[in-house]
Design a protein around this motif. Structure first.
Motif, PDB file in Angstrom:
ATOM      1  N   ILE A 384      12.123 -45.820  13.581  1.00 39.40           N
ATOM      2  CA  ILE A 384      11.153 -46.422  12.661  1.00 39.40           C
ATOM      3  C   ILE A 384      10.417 -47.596  13.283  1.00 39.40           C
ATOM      4  O   ILE A 384       9.361 -48.020  12.806  1.00 39.40           O
ATOM      5  CB  ILE A 384      11.868 -46.871  11.361  1.00 39.40           C
ATOM      6  CG1 ILE A 384      10.873 -46.982  10.204  1.00 39.40           C
ATOM      7  CG2 ILE A 384      12.610 -48.190  11.562  1.00 39.40           C
ATOM      8  CD1 ILE A 384      11.537 -47.241   8.866  1.00 39.40           C
ATOM      9  N   ILE A 455       7.399 -43.022   8.977  1.00 41.71           N
ATOM     10  CA  ILE A 455       8.076 -44.267   8.600  1.00 41.71           C
ATOM     11  C   ILE A 455       8.798 -44.116   7.264  1.00 41.71           C
ATOM     12  O   ILE A 455       9.942 -44.563   7.097  1.00 41.71           O
ATOM     13  CB  ILE A 455       7.064 -45.435   8.554  1.00 41.71           C
ATOM     14  CG1 ILE A 455       6.585 -45.752   9.979  1.00 41.71           C
ATOM     15  CG2 ILE A 455       7.690 -46.670   7.914  1.00 41.71           C
ATOM     16  CD1 ILE A 455       5.506 -46.815  10.044  1.00 41.71           C
ATOM     17  N   HIS A 458      12.075 -41.999   7.701  1.00 43.58           N
ATOM     18  CA  HIS A 458      13.138 -42.748   8.375  1.00 43.58           C
ATOM     19  C   HIS A 458      13.688 -43.847   7.463  1.00 43.58           C
ATOM     20  O   HIS A 458      14.902 -44.109   7.449  1.00 43.58           O
ATOM     21  CB  HIS A 458      12.604 -43.373   9.670  1.00 43.58           C
ATOM     22  CG  HIS A 458      12.167 -42.365  10.694  1.00 43.58           C
ATOM     23  ND1 HIS A 458      12.805 -41.161  10.875  1.00 43.58           N
ATOM     24  CD2 HIS A 458      11.149 -42.400  11.618  1.00 43.58           C
ATOM     25  CE1 HIS A 458      12.208 -40.485  11.848  1.00 43.58           C
ATOM     26  NE2 HIS A 458      11.201 -41.205  12.313  1.00 43.58           N
TER      27      HIS A 458
END
Length: 517
Positions: A384, A455, A458
């Motif tokens: 991330i 993003i 994750h």
């Protein structure tokens, strides 16, 4: 917690059920042709002339390879849609990103719904019949998935794939507990479950090779992935009908004394070592009663373990369904993305077996599970935090190498702490069934519009891992407190209030039961 580790420790048997029995050993043990029903006075010392390690090796060789093959094919068949996607499935069927995600999601709804009923049927219909039967069914569905022409066809196929595959994993996880003791089970679960990791490696290799058939018989390469892997599943199912054993009592590869020993040692686990032998808890009756299933639904530890399960199953399905796509979106070609998944899965499989072996030797589950969850946090944090392909690939690598060792531990820990075969059957199916709704969630974590960094996906994985750690800590502290309270009550003489039958009916709620940490 005390449990025996060799045939020389004595445990008196309180149960005397001898149906058409005859004394075949000359040592006072009785057999009825369906296994052993031991008479009062029989002890583990009665079997001291048997080689326990040799018997375990026989069981391992006859059970684990076939079970691992079944699960390899199962995991291959549910996850190969990720490989098919990067070979053109989405474009050829004109699927929108949301439609593709729904095809992933619906699998888990039916998969979760049918796991408890399937585990109960496993006991009624015998593993050697039930497991190959459902395998033929899902192999057929998988083959037919190769000829779908639109979104609705793929959606319906995935729904039925969930129905037919539902019984395998919880069924085998429970089935192994009918053969192995608590301090042996995670190693065998890992050998079986590592097939999922190997399936991930094979999935990439097979997809790479099968995709070369693009245009054969007028079919696209991704269709051949479904068709050939489905046919392989049906062939393996036919073999399983002849190879699978049912339970120790009927095992053809064990002698009568070996059957008796395996059954006997399974009955006397998790008992406090200082309990008077006249009050040793005996195994719960095998006659089905709905109260055993209902006791599973009322047991707090199962519901907490489901949250812990989500902490590993969401990352598991996030990786298995989207790993090829994640790697491809880092800038690699489809072929290279398929091949780059292979070393990840091979390493994870090796680590799963090593961690399980150490866990069984130590006799602990929670330290390994919590430590591996912390490693998962490190892996997803790497993913991330940057768009650097090498760092992201390293993060995914670390993540997979924590998921696959942690998963058998989570399954084994609950199995170790449930007593009574029907309660354990229902409880494990609940954990795996409801827990696999996490797969439905994970199927929507990695949205196409969020690539290449993903993003949101994750971050959601990190949230579930954190919840899993909290749930594991709740179980640890609760088990410690309960074990101490039971020891104190036994020391105060409260055990004298219960008969052996009453202790048996209480299962893991009995004063004699000690939870494994």
């Amino acid at each position: 917690m005390a449990s025996y580790n060799s045939p020389t420790e004595k445990v008196d048997v309180m149960e005397a059920e001898t149906v058409n029995a005859s004394d075949r050993s000359g040592k006072g043990e009785f057999y009825d042709g369906k296994g052993i029903r031991a008479v009062p006075g029989t002890t583990l010392e009665s079997f001291s002339h048997l080689d326990e390690k040799k018997i375990l090796r026989k069981m391992d060789l006859r059970l684990i390879p076939m079970l691992a093959l079944l699960y390899l094919l199962s995991f291959l068949d549910r996850g190969n849609i990720g490989n098919a996607k990067i070979e053109g499935l989405q474009e050829d069927l004109n699927l929108s990103p949301d439609q593709y995600n729904w095809c992933l999601t619906v699998f888990f709804f039916t998969y979760a719904a049918f796991e408890v009923p399937s585990n109960l049927l496993l006991k009624k219909l015998r593993p050697s019949v039930w497991l190959p039967t459902i395998m033929v069914a899902w192999g057929t569905v998988m083959t037919l998935m190769g000829i779908v022409r639109n979104y609705h066809g793929l959606l319906v196929a995935r729904i039925f794939l969930g129905v037919t595959e539902a019984g395998l994993f919880p069924g085998v996880a429970y089935y192994l507990t009918m053969w192995y003791c608590r301090h042996e089970i995670q190693f065998r679960q890992a050998l079986f479950f590592s097939a999922a990791s190997i399936a991930g490696a094979f999935s990439g290799l097979l997809a790479f090779a099968i995709a070369k058939m693009d245009g054969t018989a007028g079919l696209e390469g991704w269709r051949w992935i479904f068709i050939l892997e489905g046919i392989a599943t049906v062939v393996a199912a036919v073999l399983a009908f002849f190879i699978l054993q049912d339970f120790p009592e009927t095992a053809t590869f064990l002698t009568e004394e070996e059957k008796a020993f395996v059954v006997f040692r399974l009955k006397y686990q998790a008992q406090a070592g200082n309990i008077d032998t006249d009050q040793v808890q005996v195994a719960q009756a095998e006659d089905f009663k709905w109260k055993y299933v209902w006791s599973a639904f009322k047991d707090w530890q199962i519901w907490v373990s489901i949250i812990m399960y989500w902490g590993v199953v969401c990352p598991l399905y996030g990786i298995s369904l989207f790993l090829p796509t994640i790697i491809k979106n880092l800038g690699y070609t489809a072929n290279k993305a398929q091949l780059m998944t292979v070393p990840i899965y091979i390493t994870a499989a090796i680590l799963a077996v090593i961690v399980a072996y150490v866990s069984d030797r130590v006799g602990k589950r929670s330290p390994f599970i919590i430590s591996l969850y912390c490693v998962l946090i490190v892996g997803f944090s790497m993913c991330i935090s940057t768009s650097n392909p090498k760092v992201v690939y390293g993060g995914v690598f670390i993540t997979a190498c924590a998921i696959y060792p942690a998963f058998p531990g989570v399954i084994s820990w609950l199995a170790n702490n449930l007593s009574g075969s029907y309660k354990r059957s229902a409880g494990m199916a609940m954990q795996i069934g409801i827990g696999n709704l996490g797969g439905a969630m994970a199927a929507n974590f990695y949205r196409q519009k969020d690539g290449p960094r993903y993003i949101l996906g994750h971050a959601l994985e990190l949230g579930f891992i954190g919840a899993g750690i909290i749930a594991a800590l709740v179980l640890v502290f609760s088990y410690i407190q309960i074990n101490r309270k039971r020891e104190a009550k036994v020391a105060q003489g409260e055990l004298d209030q219960y008969s052996a039958e009453e202790l048996s009916s209480k299962g893991d709620k009995a004063l004699t039961w000690r939870y494994m940490l």
